[in-house]
Design a protein around this motif. Structure first.
Motif, mmCIF file in Angstrom:
data_model
loop_
_atom_site.group_PDB
_atom_site.id
_atom_site.type_symbol
_atom_site.label_atom_id
_atom_site.label_comp_id
_atom_site.label_asym_id
_atom_site.label_seq_id
_atom_site.Cartn_x
_atom_site.Cartn_y
_atom_site.Cartn_z
ATOM 1 N N SER A 221 -64.319 -41.071 -41.263
ATOM 2 C CA SER A 221 -63.230 -40.453 -42.494
ATOM 3 C C SER A 221 -61.908 -39.879 -41.812
ATOM 4 C CB SER A 221 -63.970 -39.220 -43.064
ATOM 5 O OG SER A 221 -64.359 -38.398 -42.405
ATOM 6 N N GLY A 222 -61.855 -39.835 -40.307
ATOM 7 C CA GLY A 222 -60.888 -39.261 -39.813
ATOM 8 C C GLY A 222 -60.545 -37.629 -39.914
ATOM 9 N N ASP A 223 -61.863 -36.968 -40.215
ATOM 10 C CA ASP A 223 -61.639 -35.465 -40.538
ATOM 11 C C ASP A 223 -61.349 -34.834 -39.388
ATOM 12 O OD1 ASP A 223 -61.794 -33.272 -41.652
ATOM 13 O OD2 ASP A 223 -63.745 -33.725 -42.925
ATOM 14 N N ILE A 224 -60.298 -34.807 -38.762
ATOM 15 C CA ILE A 224 -60.134 -33.743 -37.533
ATOM 16 C C ILE A 224 -60.497 -32.339 -37.779
ATOM 17 C CG2 ILE A 224 -57.758 -33.692 -37.788
ATOM 18 C CD1 ILE A 224 -59.498 -33.978 -34.800
ATOM 19 N N ASP A 225 -60.229 -31.920 -39.039
ATOM 20 C CA ASP A 225 -60.349 -30.336 -39.339
ATOM 21 C C ASP A 225 -61.833 -30.280 -39.384
ATOM 22 O OD1 ASP A 225 -57.646 -30.244 -39.872
ATOM 23 O OD2 ASP A 225 -57.820 -30.332 -41.931
ATOM 24 N N ALA A 226 -62.869 -30.972 -39.742
ATOM 25 C CA ALA A 226 -64.135 -30.654 -39.523
ATOM 26 C C ALA A 226 -64.641 -30.774 -38.279
ATOM 27 C CB ALA A 226 -64.940 -31.731 -40.623
ATOM 28 N N ILE A 227 -63.986 -31.810 -37.411
ATOM 29 C CA ILE A 227 -64.370 -31.856 -35.995
ATOM 30 C C ILE A 227 -63.969 -30.391 -35.476
ATOM 31 C CG2 ILE A 227 -63.941 -32.882 -33.940
ATOM 32 C CD1 ILE A 227 -63.738 -35.582 -35.455
ATOM 33 N N LEU A 228 -62.861 -30.018 -35.461
ATOM 34 C CA LEU A 228 -62.293 -28.809 -34.728
ATOM 35 C C LEU A 228 -62.977 -27.629 -35.255
ATOM 36 C CD1 LEU A 228 -58.619 -29.764 -34.372
ATOM 37 C CD2 LEU A 228 -60.443 -30.072 -32.793
ATOM 38 N N GLU A 229 -63.428 -27.726 -36.475
ATOM 39 C CA GLU A 229 -64.337 -26.283 -36.838
ATOM 40 C C GLU A 229 -65.472 -26.447 -36.457
ATOM 41 O OE1 GLU A 229 -64.175 -26.598 -41.054
ATOM 42 O OE2 GLU A 229 -62.119 -26.422 -41.204
ATOM 43 N N ASN A 230 -66.128 -27.554 -35.980
ATOM 44 C CA ASN A 230 -67.623 -27.477 -35.825
ATOM 45 C C ASN A 230 -68.050 -27.776 -34.259
ATOM 46 O OD1 ASN A 230 -69.339 -27.449 -38.554
ATOM 47 N ND2 ASN A 230 -67.407 -28.521 -38.987
ATOM 48 N N VAL A 231 -66.953 -28.609 -33.730
ATOM 49 C CA VAL A 231 -67.475 -28.843 -32.243
ATOM 50 C C VAL A 231 -66.769 -28.162 -31.148
ATOM 51 C CG1 VAL A 231 -67.099 -30.897 -30.542
ATOM 52 C CG2 VAL A 231 -67.410 -31.276 -33.195
ATOM 53 N N THR A 232 -67.520 -27.398 -30.448
ATOM 54 C CA THR A 232 -67.421 -26.701 -29.375
ATOM 55 C C THR A 232 -67.809 -26.940 -28.102
ATOM 56 O OG1 THR A 232 -68.735 -24.870 -29.742
ATOM 57 C CG2 THR A 232 -67.087 -24.641 -31.106
ATOM 58 N N HIS A 233 -67.552 -26.358 -27.060
ATOM 59 C CA HIS A 233 -68.400 -26.834 -25.762
ATOM 60 C C HIS A 233 -69.720 -26.131 -25.809
ATOM 61 C CE1 HIS A 233 -64.744 -27.982 -23.655
ATOM 62 N NE2 HIS A 233 -64.077 -27.062 -23.743
ATOM 63 N N GLU A 234 -69.959 -25.076 -26.478
ATOM 64 C CA GLU A 234 -71.325 -24.829 -26.565
ATOM 65 C C GLU A 234 -72.081 -25.591 -27.585
ATOM 66 O OE1 GLU A 234 -68.463 -22.711 -27.201
ATOM 67 O OE2 GLU A 234 -68.819 -21.676 -25.234
ATOM 68 N N SER A 235 -71.527 -26.129 -28.613
ATOM 69 C CA SER A 235 -72.265 -27.031 -29.516
ATOM 70 C C SER A 235 -72.626 -28.285 -28.943
ATOM 71 C CB SER A 235 -71.687 -27.206 -30.950
ATOM 72 O OG SER A 235 -70.352 -28.145 -30.779
ATOM 73 N N MET A 236 -71.586 -28.825 -28.078
ATOM 74 C CA MET A 236 -71.633 -29.970 -27.503
ATOM 75 C C MET A 236 -72.921 -29.736 -26.495
ATOM 76 S SD MET A 236 -68.166 -31.921 -27.255
ATOM 77 C CE MET A 236 -67.122 -30.304 -26.499
ATOM 78 N N ALA A 237 -72.948 -28.763 -25.804
ATOM 79 C CA ALA A 237 -73.953 -28.574 -24.807
ATOM 80 C C ALA A 237 -75.400 -28.807 -25.513
ATOM 81 C CB ALA A 237 -73.698 -27.193 -23.920
ATOM 82 N N GLN A 238 -75.270 -27.913 -26.366
ATOM 83 C CA GLN A 238 -76.704 -28.094 -27.216
ATOM 84 C C GLN A 238 -76.944 -29.439 -27.674
ATOM 85 O OE1 GLN A 238 -76.242 -25.051 -30.358
ATOM 86 N NE2 GLN A 238 -75.983 -23.474 -28.957
#
Lengths: 286, 123
Positions: A221-238
């Protein structure tokens, strides 16, 4: 001005070549499906009829090390060798030589600097499987010049997801501003959830199938806002210790612009989720 | 702890087939040689050397013993720690137990870390 004709973002899988060229009796069960999906994906690039490829990948400690590690780097050379000894050893990927487009590299480097992105550069860059894998999959004839760009997704501290998106936007502007009539395709690779050298590696699925499905929806969907709200270095590591390769997907969404993808496909392999996206600029859409 | 220097060992050895073979054949002798004559050299410069880093006893023993679990726990970079030992063990494990058997044993030895924050690989 140059014309961006397609943006491709995909996972890169170094075992694809070996998996699909082994004798049929030695191939993994998913190999025929994998090959069909790759060939369909390849067509999304071919139909755009590009003249040059801007390729975004990440060195996996093959040439770039911790004594001098850039966050972002552009190759500026007449040609690029590919495939290091230990990649041949581990993945069976042969040697390649890719033609460069030094004039475009030079222009893009200056453009990126002018946009306040401090890119390192290399006049002798040997590229690794992050860029050779997409050549193998979407341009196996290796007949187009390339401008390689490397990002740091491996050596902390890494830049923020937002910065990766902004770099993608800047790359897009550099392509758009290049004084040429060339048709440019941007191709970048990374990962969804992935674990390497940890307790979750090489399981029956990727380490975080929930993230994988969500990530595909965001990119679709090209939803960059949702990505930037939800994806952090911590979440990626998890989601897996190598999931930071998702940063390159975020960058590619920056190149495409925050729009829905025109082509989306995926394949659940034994230890990772493969995913393939193509965006066509609206003015170039059929 | 010098994660940098451990990573430098893994990096320089993994990318050179001759060094890797020496590490396979005689790990204790080779680690000593690396500390004396390979590690101090600046990367990409055979003339200039650095005195900044050295291995600790624990790091040295982990490298000598091919102890990838200890290296993981000391914060060695996950990619370097995996690929060098794939280079050493993948083929013999493949012949004995089939594809990816070494990689899965590697994961099994780290199961106590499942669900926990892993040691940082930041240097």
């Amino acid at each position: 001005m140059a014309k961006l004709v397609a943006t491709l973002a995909s996972t890169h899988h170094p075992f694809y070549l070996k998996a699909t060229t082994a004798p049929p009796e030695q191939q993994m069960p998913e190999a025929p499906t994998w090959k069909r999906k790759i060939e369909a994906y390849r067509e999304t690039l071919a139909k755009a009829e590009p003249d040059v490829l801007v390729m975004i990948g990440s060195d996996h400690f093959h040439q770039i090390f911790l004594d001098n590690c850039p966050q972002f780097l552009i190759g500026k050379a007449e040609r690029y060798d590919a495939t290091f000894y230990n990649e041949e050893r581990e993945f069976g990927i042969p040697k390649y030589v890719l033609e460069g487009d030094e004039a475009m590299s030079r222009f893009m480097h200056q453009s990126l600097m002018n946009q306040n992105f401090d890119f390192a550069f290399s006049n002798e860059l040997k590229i690794d499987h992050s860029i050779i894998c997409p050549i193998i999959t979407v341009r196996p004839q290796n007949d187009l010049p390339v401008v390689p760009i490397y990002t740091n997704i491996f050596a902390p501290p890494l830049h923020t997801p937002k910065r990766f998106y902004e770099v993608g936007r800047a790359i897009r502007k550099a392509i758009d501003d290049f004084p040429s009539d060339k048709r440019v395709a941007a191709i970048g690779t990374g990962h969804l959830s992935l674990e390497l050298g940890g307790p979750r590696q090489f399981m029956e699925t990727g380490p975080d199938p929930v993230f994988d499905r969500q990530a595909i929806e965001w990119l679709k969907s090209g939803d960059i806002d949702a990505i930037l709200e939800n994806v952090t270095h911590e979440s990626m590591a998890q989601s897996g210790n190598a999931t930071h390769g998702f940063l390159n997907f975020i960058l590619m969404l920056g190149v495409a612009g925050p729009e829905g993808a025109d082509y989306v496909d995926n394949l659940d392999l034994f230890h990772t989720m493969e995913a393939y996206f193509t965006w066509y600029p609206k003015e170039a859409a059929a | 702890m010098s994660k940098y220097y451990v990573n430098k060992f893994l990096y320089t050895v993994d990318r050179d087939p001759e060094l890797l073979q020496r590490y396979i054949d005689e790990p204790r002798t080779f680690v000593a040689t690396w500390e004396q004559s390979i590690g101090p050299k600046l990367l990409g410069n055979d003339v200039e050397a650095s005195t900044v880093h050295s291995l600790t006893h624990e790091e040295r023993e982990a490298l000598i013993n091919h102890d990838y679990q200890a290296l993981f726990e000391m914060g060695a970079h996950f990619f370097l720690n995996l690929t060098i030992f794939i280079g050493i063990y993948d083929e013999p494990y493949l012949k004995k137990s089939g594809p990816l058997s070494f990689q899965r044993e590697f994961a099994a030895r780290l199961q106590d870390w499942h669900g926990k924050d892993y040691p940082s690989v930041e240097t």
